[in-house]
Design an enzyme around this catalytic site. Structure first.
Site, PDB file in Angstrom:
ATOM      1  N   SER A 100       0.861  -1.178   0.000  1.00  0.00           N
ATOM      2  CA  SER A 100       0.000   0.000   0.000  1.00  0.00           C
ATOM      3  C   SER A 100       0.900   1.232   0.000  1.00  0.00           C
ATOM      4  O   SER A 100       1.779   1.348  -0.855  1.00  0.00           O
ATOM      5  CB  SER A 100      -0.953  -0.040   1.202  1.00  0.00           C
ATOM      6  OG  SER A 100      -1.904   0.991   1.113  1.00  0.00           O
ATOM      7  N   ASP A 126      -4.485  -4.449   5.876  1.00  0.00           N
ATOM      8  CA  ASP A 126      -4.836  -5.356   4.787  1.00  0.00           C
ATOM      9  C   ASP A 126      -3.636  -6.254   4.488  1.00  0.00           C
ATOM     10  O   ASP A 126      -2.508  -5.794   4.393  1.00  0.00           O
ATOM     11  CB  ASP A 126      -5.238  -4.560   3.538  1.00  0.00           C
ATOM     12  CG  ASP A 126      -5.823  -5.436   2.439  1.00  0.00           C
ATOM     13  OD1 ASP A 126      -6.305  -6.545   2.751  1.00  0.00           O
ATOM     14  OD2 ASP A 126      -5.804  -5.009   1.271  1.00  0.00           O
ATOM     15  N   HIS A 177      -2.469  -1.024  -3.446  1.00  0.00           N
ATOM     16  CA  HIS A 177      -3.587  -0.101  -3.251  1.00  0.00           C
ATOM     17  C   HIS A 177      -3.354   1.172  -4.053  1.00  0.00           C
ATOM     18  O   HIS A 177      -2.341   1.838  -3.877  1.00  0.00           O
ATOM     19  CB  HIS A 177      -3.727   0.257  -1.769  1.00  0.00           C
ATOM     20  CG  HIS A 177      -4.160  -0.888  -0.927  1.00  0.00           C
ATOM     21  ND1 HIS A 177      -4.022  -0.889   0.431  1.00  0.00           N
ATOM     22  CD2 HIS A 177      -4.733  -2.085  -1.236  1.00  0.00           C
ATOM     23  CE1 HIS A 177      -4.491  -2.023   0.926  1.00  0.00           C
ATOM     24  NE2 HIS A 177      -4.920  -2.760  -0.076  1.00  0.00           N
TER      25      HIS A 177
END
EC number: 3.1.1.61
Length: 185
Positions: free
Chosen positions: A10, A130, A37
Site C-alpha cells: 500500500s 490489509d 492499493h
C-alpha cells in the site's frame, strides 16, 4: 503450475516494488501476482512504469487468465484479484475488504486455498492492516510468508500487522527479498 508468488503493498509500495521487481530475471520460474492499493478512479500506470524497469514481462491481470512463469500481473484498479482452485486468476467487483478494492487479504487467502505449500506471499509497506489475515492464511496452508521489515519499511503499519498475526513469517529488508525469492524459486 509449480508455484506462485503473491505480493501486497500500500503506502510506499511503488518504491518498494521498484527495488524488488527489477532485481528478478526474465526467466523467473514463477508468476507474480500483485495487489497495490491505488485510487480506484484513475489509470494507475503501473504496467507502463514497471514494464520499462523489469526484465520479467509485466501486464494487468485478466479474468480467467492462467498466470505463466516469468510474468508479473498487477490487479486492475477497483477490482479484487483472486486465484481460483485451478490456479487461474479471477477478477471481482465485490465490496471493498478493509476499505480496499483490490484487497491484499482476498488475493492471499484465495491463493493459499489454491496453491497451498506452492505459494510464497510477500507483504510490503503500507498504512493499514490489509494482508495480515491473508498472510496468516498462507502460513496455515503450508506456504511461505515473507514480511518487509517494519523497522525499515517506508510505512510500518502493514508489515507490523502481518508480523502480529504471523509471527513466524520471514522478516527481510526490501533489498534482500528478491535474492531470497530467487533461492526459494
Amino acid at each position: 503450475m509449480s508455484g506462485m508468488i503473491v505480493i501486497g503493498a500500500s503506502a510506499g509500495g511503488v518504491q518498494a516494488l521498484l527495488t524488488l521487481l527489477p532485481a528478478l530475471p526474465a526467466q523467473f520460474p514463477r508468476p507474480i501476482l500483485i495487489v497495490l492499493h491505488v485510487p480506484p478512479d484513475r489509470d494507475h500506470g503501473l504496467v507502463t512504469l514497471f514494464r520499462a524497469r523489469c526484465a520479467m514481462h509485466v501486464c494487468e491481470a485478466e479474468d480467467k487468465q492462467a498466470p505463466v512463469p516469468g510474468t508479473i500481473y498487477f490487479a486492475p484498479a477497483n477490482y479484487h484479484l483472486l486465484v481460483e482452485s485451478g490456479g487461474s486468476m479471477a477478477l471481482s467487483a465485490d465490496d471493498p475488504v478493509n476499505h480496499s478494492r483490490p484487497s491484499i487479504d482476498l488475493l492471499f487467502e484465495t491463493a493459499a486455498d489454491a496453491m497451498r505449500s506452492r505459494l510464497i506471499a510477500v507483504l510490503l509497506t503500507g498504512a493499514n492492516a490489509d494482508g495480515a489475515m491473508g498472510l496468516r492464511a498462507v502460513a496455515r496452508a503450508g506456504g511461505t510468508a515473507i514480511v518487509e521489515d517494519p523497522d525499515t519499511a517506508q510505512v510500518r503499519a502493514m508489515p507490523a500487522a502481518g508480523l502480529a498475526l504471523c509471527p513466524d513469517a520471514v522478516r527481510l529488508v526490501i533489498n534482500t527479498i528478491a535474492p531470497y525469492l530467487l533461492r526459494l524459486a
